[in-house]
Design a protein around this motif. Sequence first.
Motif, PDB file in Angstrom:
ATOM      1  N   GLY A  38      16.002  49.008  23.748  1.00 47.41           N
ATOM      2  CA  GLY A  38      16.268  50.239  23.008  1.00 47.41           C
ATOM      3  C   GLY A  38      17.467  50.970  23.573  1.00 47.41           C
ATOM      4  N   GLY A  39      18.093  51.808  22.744  1.00 46.74           N
ATOM      5  CA  GLY A  39      19.263  52.559  23.187  1.00 46.74           C
ATOM      6  C   GLY A  39      20.415  51.634  23.558  1.00 46.74           C
ATOM      7  N   GLY A  40      20.401  50.403  23.006  1.00 45.20           N
ATOM      8  CA  GLY A  40      21.478  49.458  23.299  1.00 45.20           C
ATOM      9  C   GLY A  40      21.187  48.578  24.507  1.00 45.20           C
ATOM     10  N   LEU A  41      20.096  48.879  25.248  1.00 45.51           N
ATOM     11  CA  LEU A  41      19.768  48.089  26.436  1.00 45.51           C
ATOM     12  C   LEU A  41      18.832  46.927  26.088  1.00 45.51           C
ATOM     13  CD1 LEU A  41      20.640  50.869  27.722  1.00 45.51           C
ATOM     14  CD2 LEU A  41      19.063  50.344  29.567  1.00 45.51           C
ATOM     15  N   VAL A  42      19.099  45.767  26.689  1.00 46.36           N
ATOM     16  CA  VAL A  42      18.149  44.661  26.553  1.00 46.36           C
ATOM     17  C   VAL A  42      16.900  45.034  27.334  1.00 46.36           C
ATOM     18  CG1 VAL A  42      19.915  42.871  26.318  1.00 46.36           C
ATOM     19  CG2 VAL A  42      19.032  43.434  28.591  1.00 46.36           C
ATOM     20  N   PRO A 120      22.847  42.011  31.030  1.00 45.20           N
ATOM     21  CA  PRO A 120      23.131  41.792  32.449  1.00 45.20           C
ATOM     22  C   PRO A 120      24.503  41.182  32.732  1.00 45.20           C
ATOM     23  CG  PRO A 120      21.160  40.567  31.748  1.00 45.20           C
ATOM     24  CD  PRO A 120      21.607  41.352  30.588  1.00 45.20           C
ATOM     25  N   ASP A 121      24.985  40.290  31.864  1.00 42.80           N
ATOM     26  CA  ASP A 121      26.240  39.589  32.169  1.00 42.80           C
ATOM     27  C   ASP A 121      27.470  40.267  31.589  1.00 42.80           C
ATOM     28  OD1 ASP A 121      24.871  37.638  33.591  1.00 42.80           O
ATOM     29  OD2 ASP A 121      24.436  36.529  31.746  1.00 42.80           O
ATOM     30  N   GLU A 122      27.354  40.714  30.343  1.00 41.01           N
ATOM     31  CA  GLU A 122      28.506  41.336  29.686  1.00 41.01           C
ATOM     32  C   GLU A 122      27.988  42.446  28.774  1.00 41.01           C
ATOM     33  OE1 GLU A 122      31.319  38.612  27.751  1.00 41.01           O
ATOM     34  OE2 GLU A 122      31.665  40.205  26.288  1.00 41.01           O
ATOM     35  N   SER A 123      28.687  43.581  28.788  1.00 36.83           N
ATOM     36  CA  SER A 123      28.279  44.702  27.945  1.00 36.83           C
ATOM     37  C   SER A 123      29.437  45.121  27.070  1.00 36.83           C
ATOM     38  CB  SER A 123      27.833  45.876  28.819  1.00 36.83           C
ATOM     39  OG  SER A 123      26.712  45.492  29.589  1.00 36.83           O
ATOM     40  N   ARG A 124      29.142  45.939  26.053  1.00 38.63           N
ATOM     41  CA  ARG A 124      30.214  46.417  25.206  1.00 38.63           C
ATOM     42  C   ARG A 124      29.896  47.820  24.702  1.00 38.63           C
ATOM     43  NH1 ARG A 124      27.579  42.950  20.676  1.00 38.63           N
ATOM     44  NH2 ARG A 124      26.863  44.678  19.405  1.00 38.63           N
ATOM     45  N   VAL A 125      30.982  48.567  24.443  1.00 41.75           N
ATOM     46  CA  VAL A 125      30.842  49.898  23.869  1.00 41.75           C
ATOM     47  C   VAL A 125      31.792  49.979  22.686  1.00 41.75           C
ATOM     48  CG1 VAL A 125      31.049  52.373  24.310  1.00 41.75           C
ATOM     49  CG2 VAL A 125      30.257  50.876  26.121  1.00 41.75           C
ATOM     50  N   LEU A 226      35.045  47.551  23.221  1.00 43.78           N
ATOM     51  CA  LEU A 226      35.523  47.196  24.558  1.00 43.78           C
ATOM     52  C   LEU A 226      34.419  46.419  25.275  1.00 43.78           C
ATOM     53  CD1 LEU A 226      37.306  49.692  26.983  1.00 43.78           C
ATOM     54  CD2 LEU A 226      35.898  47.832  27.782  1.00 43.78           C
ATOM     55  N   HIS A 227      34.739  45.210  25.712  1.00 43.81           N
ATOM     56  CA  HIS A 227      33.787  44.382  26.479  1.00 43.81           C
ATOM     57  C   HIS A 227      34.082  44.570  27.975  1.00 43.81           C
ATOM     58  CE1 HIS A 227      32.465  41.784  23.021  1.00 43.81           C
ATOM     59  NE2 HIS A 227      33.587  42.275  22.532  1.00 43.81           N
ATOM     60  N   PHE A 228      33.027  44.708  28.757  1.00 48.86           N
ATOM     61  CA  PHE A 228      33.241  44.867  30.194  1.00 48.86           C
ATOM     62  C   PHE A 228      32.102  44.229  30.981  1.00 48.86           C
ATOM     63  CE2 PHE A 228      30.103  48.079  31.474  1.00 48.86           C
ATOM     64  CZ  PHE A 228      29.729  48.613  30.250  1.00 48.86           C
ATOM     65  N   THR A 229      32.332  44.107  32.276  1.00 48.30           N
ATOM     66  CA  THR A 229      31.263  43.645  33.164  1.00 48.30           C
ATOM     67  C   THR A 229      31.378  44.398  34.489  1.00 48.30           C
ATOM     68  OG1 THR A 229      30.117  41.689  34.026  1.00 48.30           O
ATOM     69  CG2 THR A 229      32.530  41.678  34.195  1.00 48.30           C
ATOM     70  N   VAL A 230      30.446  44.154  35.400  1.00 55.15           N
ATOM     71  CA  VAL A 230      30.520  44.759  36.727  1.00 55.15           C
ATOM     72  C   VAL A 230      30.507  43.649  37.758  1.00 55.15           C
ATOM     73  CG1 VAL A 230      29.461  46.971  36.127  1.00 55.15           C
ATOM     74  CG2 VAL A 230      27.996  45.072  36.791  1.00 55.15           C
ATOM     75  N   GLU A 231      31.236  43.873  38.857  1.00 54.71           N
ATOM     76  CA  GLU A 231      31.217  42.865  39.945  1.00 54.71           C
ATOM     77  C   GLU A 231      31.266  43.549  41.303  1.00 54.71           C
ATOM     78  OE1 GLU A 231      34.796  40.509  38.930  1.00 54.71           O
ATOM     79  OE2 GLU A 231      35.821  41.728  40.432  1.00 54.71           O
TER      80      GLU A 231
END
Length: 231
Positions: A38-42, A120-125, A226-231
């Motif tokens: 929900g709210g865009g979160l898996v 978890p791997d890739e997100s987008r806004v 915009l696609h992004f990730t965190v590292e």
Amino acid sequence: MTRRLFWDDAYLREFDARVLSIDGNRVTLDQTAFNPRGGGLVSDTGTLGGCRVTEVVKEGEEILHVLEAPPNFRQGDEVHGVLEWERRFRVMRMHTSAHILSAVVNGETGALITGNQISPDESRVDFNLEDFDREKMSHFVEEVNRAVKRELDVKTYFMKREEALANPGFVKLANAMPPSADVLRIVEIGDVDTQADGGVHVKNTREIGRVVGLKTENKGKSNRRLHFTVE
Ligand SMILES: [Zn+2]
């Protein structure tokens, strides 16, 4: 209504709960640490009473744990739940990053968020922005990392609906809350962003690490992704 343990403590990885109902492979509990989709979160995944939890969804005020197969425990039993923590923690880092990114883009351009997907791997806004390219993406992501490095505390608290709605900055994601709720959960990321939000976040932006912009996409006339990730 299932008590949402993740609202009080997003770092709870294991918990005990009473089984309220079982319908095939769908289980409701009196309380849970599993964050539903929900709210865009898996949703979270993990195990419940040793059975694999493949998805967790909201149904009205209830939280349904969808198991791989019908469980061997029964209604009224006490069961132990374990989250797949690596996945959840990445979702938390991604989610707090997405809020900062939205605040940066909104602050600089006035664009509003039209959608988001936090995985978890890739997100987008998605933003309603006409003028957007890779260079702008790099700039926004740089600004996000500048905020992340300031090691901002992330606070969550509850506020009366009318009080929250009186502040125009709070209502961006208010539709993610149950419409009947007279109390909203507020998430405050330092001096960068404050809004109504039901999802899980890190406690301090230092836990995010580094945000990396991956690509931009045009999704309609004034919709930019915009696609992004965190590292
Ligand atoms: Zn959010």
